[in-house]
Design a protein around this motif. Structure first.
Motif, PDB file in Angstrom:
ATOM      1  N   PHE A 112     -19.375  43.249  57.012  1.00 40.15           N
ATOM      2  CA  PHE A 112     -19.495  41.837  56.647  1.00 40.15           C
ATOM      3  C   PHE A 112     -19.938  41.690  55.196  1.00 40.15           C
ATOM      4  O   PHE A 112     -19.354  40.908  54.427  1.00 40.15           O
ATOM      5  N   LEU A 113     -20.952  42.437  54.805  1.00 40.13           N
ATOM      6  CA  LEU A 113     -21.451  42.354  53.427  1.00 40.13           C
ATOM      7  C   LEU A 113     -20.397  42.811  52.424  1.00 40.13           C
ATOM      8  O   LEU A 113     -20.295  42.263  51.317  1.00 40.13           O
ATOM      9  N   LEU A 114     -19.604  43.812  52.814  1.00 44.72           N
ATOM     10  CA  LEU A 114     -18.539  44.288  51.928  1.00 44.72           C
ATOM     11  C   LEU A 114     -17.448  43.243  51.743  1.00 44.72           C
ATOM     12  O   LEU A 114     -16.701  43.279  50.749  1.00 44.72           O
ATOM     13  N   ALA A 115     -17.346  42.318  52.696  1.00 49.58           N
ATOM     14  CA  ALA A 115     -16.322  41.281  52.609  1.00 49.58           C
ATOM     15  C   ALA A 115     -16.808  40.036  51.876  1.00 49.58           C
ATOM     16  O   ALA A 115     -15.993  39.196  51.487  1.00 49.58           O
ATOM     17  N   VAL A 116     -18.113  39.901  51.674  1.00 48.69           N
ATOM     18  CA  VAL A 116     -18.665  38.717  51.009  1.00 48.69           C
ATOM     19  C   VAL A 116     -18.091  38.505  49.601  1.00 48.69           C
ATOM     20  O   VAL A 116     -17.873  37.358  49.188  1.00 48.69           O
ATOM     21  N   PRO A 117     -17.823  39.577  48.807  1.00 45.23           N
ATOM     22  CA  PRO A 117     -17.217  39.359  47.489  1.00 45.23           C
ATOM     23  C   PRO A 117     -15.910  38.566  47.531  1.00 45.23           C
ATOM     24  O   PRO A 117     -15.572  37.875  46.572  1.00 45.23           O
ATOM     25  N   VAL A 118     -15.171  38.649  48.635  1.00 46.15           N
ATOM     26  CA  VAL A 118     -13.948  37.855  48.770  1.00 46.15           C
ATOM     27  C   VAL A 118     -14.296  36.376  48.774  1.00 46.15           C
ATOM     28  O   VAL A 118     -13.625  35.558  48.139  1.00 46.15           O
ATOM     29  N   LEU A 119     -15.350  36.011  49.496  1.00 46.74           N
ATOM     30  CA  LEU A 119     -15.816  34.619  49.501  1.00 46.74           C
ATOM     31  C   LEU A 119     -16.212  34.193  48.097  1.00 46.74           C
ATOM     32  O   LEU A 119     -15.867  33.087  47.655  1.00 46.74           O
ATOM     33  N   VAL A 120     -16.908  35.074  47.382  1.00 47.73           N
ATOM     34  CA  VAL A 120     -17.338  34.763  46.013  1.00 47.73           C
ATOM     35  C   VAL A 120     -16.126  34.495  45.119  1.00 47.73           C
ATOM     36  O   VAL A 120     -16.122  33.542  44.321  1.00 47.73           O
ATOM     37  N   LEU A 121     -15.094  35.318  45.240  1.00 47.00           N
ATOM     38  CA  LEU A 121     -13.886  35.136  44.425  1.00 47.00           C
ATOM     39  C   LEU A 121     -13.238  33.780  44.697  1.00 47.00           C
ATOM     40  O   LEU A 121     -12.837  33.075  43.762  1.00 47.00           O
ATOM     41  N   PHE A 122     -13.126  33.399  45.963  1.00 40.48           N
ATOM     42  CA  PHE A 122     -12.522  32.105  46.293  1.00 40.48           C
ATOM     43  C   PHE A 122     -13.391  30.952  45.817  1.00 40.48           C
ATOM     44  O   PHE A 122     -12.866  29.900  45.429  1.00 40.48           O
ATOM     45  N   VAL A 123     -14.698  31.133  45.845  1.00 41.16           N
ATOM     46  CA  VAL A 123     -15.602  30.097  45.323  1.00 41.16           C
ATOM     47  C   VAL A 123     -15.353  29.894  43.835  1.00 41.16           C
ATOM     48  O   VAL A 123     -15.263  28.765  43.344  1.00 41.16           O
ATOM     49  N   VAL A 124     -15.213  31.002  43.112  1.00 38.92           N
ATOM     50  CA  VAL A 124     -14.998  30.926  41.662  1.00 38.92           C
ATOM     51  C   VAL A 124     -13.654  30.302  41.333  1.00 38.92           C
ATOM     52  O   VAL A 124     -13.566  29.367  40.518  1.00 38.92           O
ATOM     53  N   PHE A 125     -12.588  30.777  41.974  1.00 36.45           N
ATOM     54  CA  PHE A 125     -11.245  30.327  41.621  1.00 36.45           C
ATOM     55  C   PHE A 125     -10.916  28.937  42.158  1.00 36.45           C
ATOM     56  O   PHE A 125     -10.043  28.248  41.616  1.00 36.45           O
ATOM     57  N   SER A 126     -11.604  28.514  43.219  1.00 39.29           N
ATOM     58  CA  SER A 126     -11.341  27.171  43.762  1.00 39.29           C
ATOM     59  C   SER A 126     -12.230  26.118  43.129  1.00 39.29           C
ATOM     60  O   SER A 126     -12.031  24.920  43.337  1.00 39.29           O
ATOM     61  N   GLY A 127     -13.227  26.566  42.371  1.00 37.56           N
ATOM     62  CA  GLY A 127     -14.114  25.618  41.720  1.00 37.56           C
ATOM     63  C   GLY A 127     -15.144  25.010  42.647  1.00 37.56           C
ATOM     64  O   GLY A 127     -15.707  23.949  42.356  1.00 37.56           O
ATOM     65  N   ALA A 128     -15.428  25.677  43.761  1.00 39.36           N
ATOM     66  CA  ALA A 128     -16.429  25.166  44.695  1.00 39.36           C
ATOM     67  C   ALA A 128     -17.807  25.192  44.041  1.00 39.36           C
ATOM     68  O   ALA A 128     -18.133  26.098  43.267  1.00 39.36           O
ATOM     69  N   GLU A 129     -18.603  24.207  44.370  1.00 38.76           N
ATOM     70  CA  GLU A 129     -19.938  24.102  43.784  1.00 38.76           C
ATOM     71  C   GLU A 129     -20.948  24.887  44.616  1.00 38.76           C
ATOM     72  O   GLU A 129     -20.984  24.772  45.840  1.00 38.76           O
TER      73      GLU A 129
END
Length: 252
Positions: A112-129
């Motif tokens: 799960f922790l190894l997959a968290v960077p994927v969430l971070v990438l989508f947060v950055v590229f989608s402009g989520a606050e």
């Protein structure tokens, strides 16, 4: 204590090596399942049904819940054969049997922790606050770990004694996926189902994960309910495990 922690780590590391040793994709398997699921639901609900649930950006909304769901689902599935897979080792070693439950939670938690960077990438590229709610993210991880421990201590020994429970668990997991606010939020539930977040311990935990990006998803009542359910399940798990441990060893 140190020896038990070492045993927990060795068994968890073994599970990870077995999973990835012969895999060409290796680490990517940790992210492919939730990522593919997220993209499918994103396409269906945004391009076909023109959704009216969840929050924007919807892909972040999905991944923030799908990642912990994959962790939960994988652990519950593995709990059903936690002892049977290494029956000889369980019987012949002096390692506390609870470690056979803990190793599943730890190894799947690492994935799960190894997959968290994927969430971070989508947060950055989608402009989520990213909001103050990000402080609840590690708390949600701890609470989910405790919830899984309680469920594992109940489910693992029962599945040794009752063969049909493994199939029943798979059916329950399928239903629980749709009963849990993953592709929708608790705020989207009809008035007649407003009680659902209070009986589903995952609801409050997932609202804590999502609060990092969607403060409106925070639900104090469901978070309190999740804490209460977790405590109850841990106590029940310890009692059930102590009661059934000898019967499990005889059955193995």
């Amino acid at each position: 204590m140190r020896r038990n922690l070492h045993s927990l780590w060795v068994l968890s590391a073994r599970d990870l090596r077995v999973r990835y040793a012969t895999s060409w994709l290796g680490y990517l398997w940790s992210v492919l399942d939730p990522l593919v699921m997220s993209l499918i639901y994103w396409f269906v609900f945004t391009e076909i049904f023109h959704r009216s649930v969840g929050s924007d950006p919807y892909i972040v909304f999905l991944i923030a819940a799908l990642l912990p769901w994959v962790w939960f689902n994988a652990c519950i599935s593995d709990f059903t054969h936690a002892f049977q897979r290494d029956a000889k080792l369980v019987r012949s070693t002096s390692i506390p049997r609870v470690i056979w439950v803990g190793r599943i939670i730890l190894s799947k938690g690492i994935e799960f922790l190894l997959a968290v960077p994927v969430l971070v990438l989508f947060v950055v590229f989608s402009g989520a606050e990213v909001t103050w709610g990000v402080l609840w993210f590690p708390v949600a991880i701890i609470l989910q770990t405790a919830l899984l421990a309680g469920l594992g201590l109940i489910l693992a020994p029962l599945c040794v004694l009752f063969d049909d429970l493994e199939r029943t668990t798979r059916l329950v997991l399928r239903a629980l996926f749709y009963a849990t606010p993953i592709i929708y939020s608790a705020n989207d539930l009809p008035a007649g189902f407003s009680w659902l977040p209070l009986v589903n311990p995952l609801d409050g935990i997932f609202s804590m994960y999502r609060a990092a990006f969607f403060p409106e998803q925070w639900n104090t009542a469901s978070v309190i309910a999740s804490v209460v359910w977790t405590v109850v399940l841990i106590v029940a798990g310890v009692l059930v495990f102590r009661r059934l441990e000898r019967s499990v060893l005889k059955e193995l």
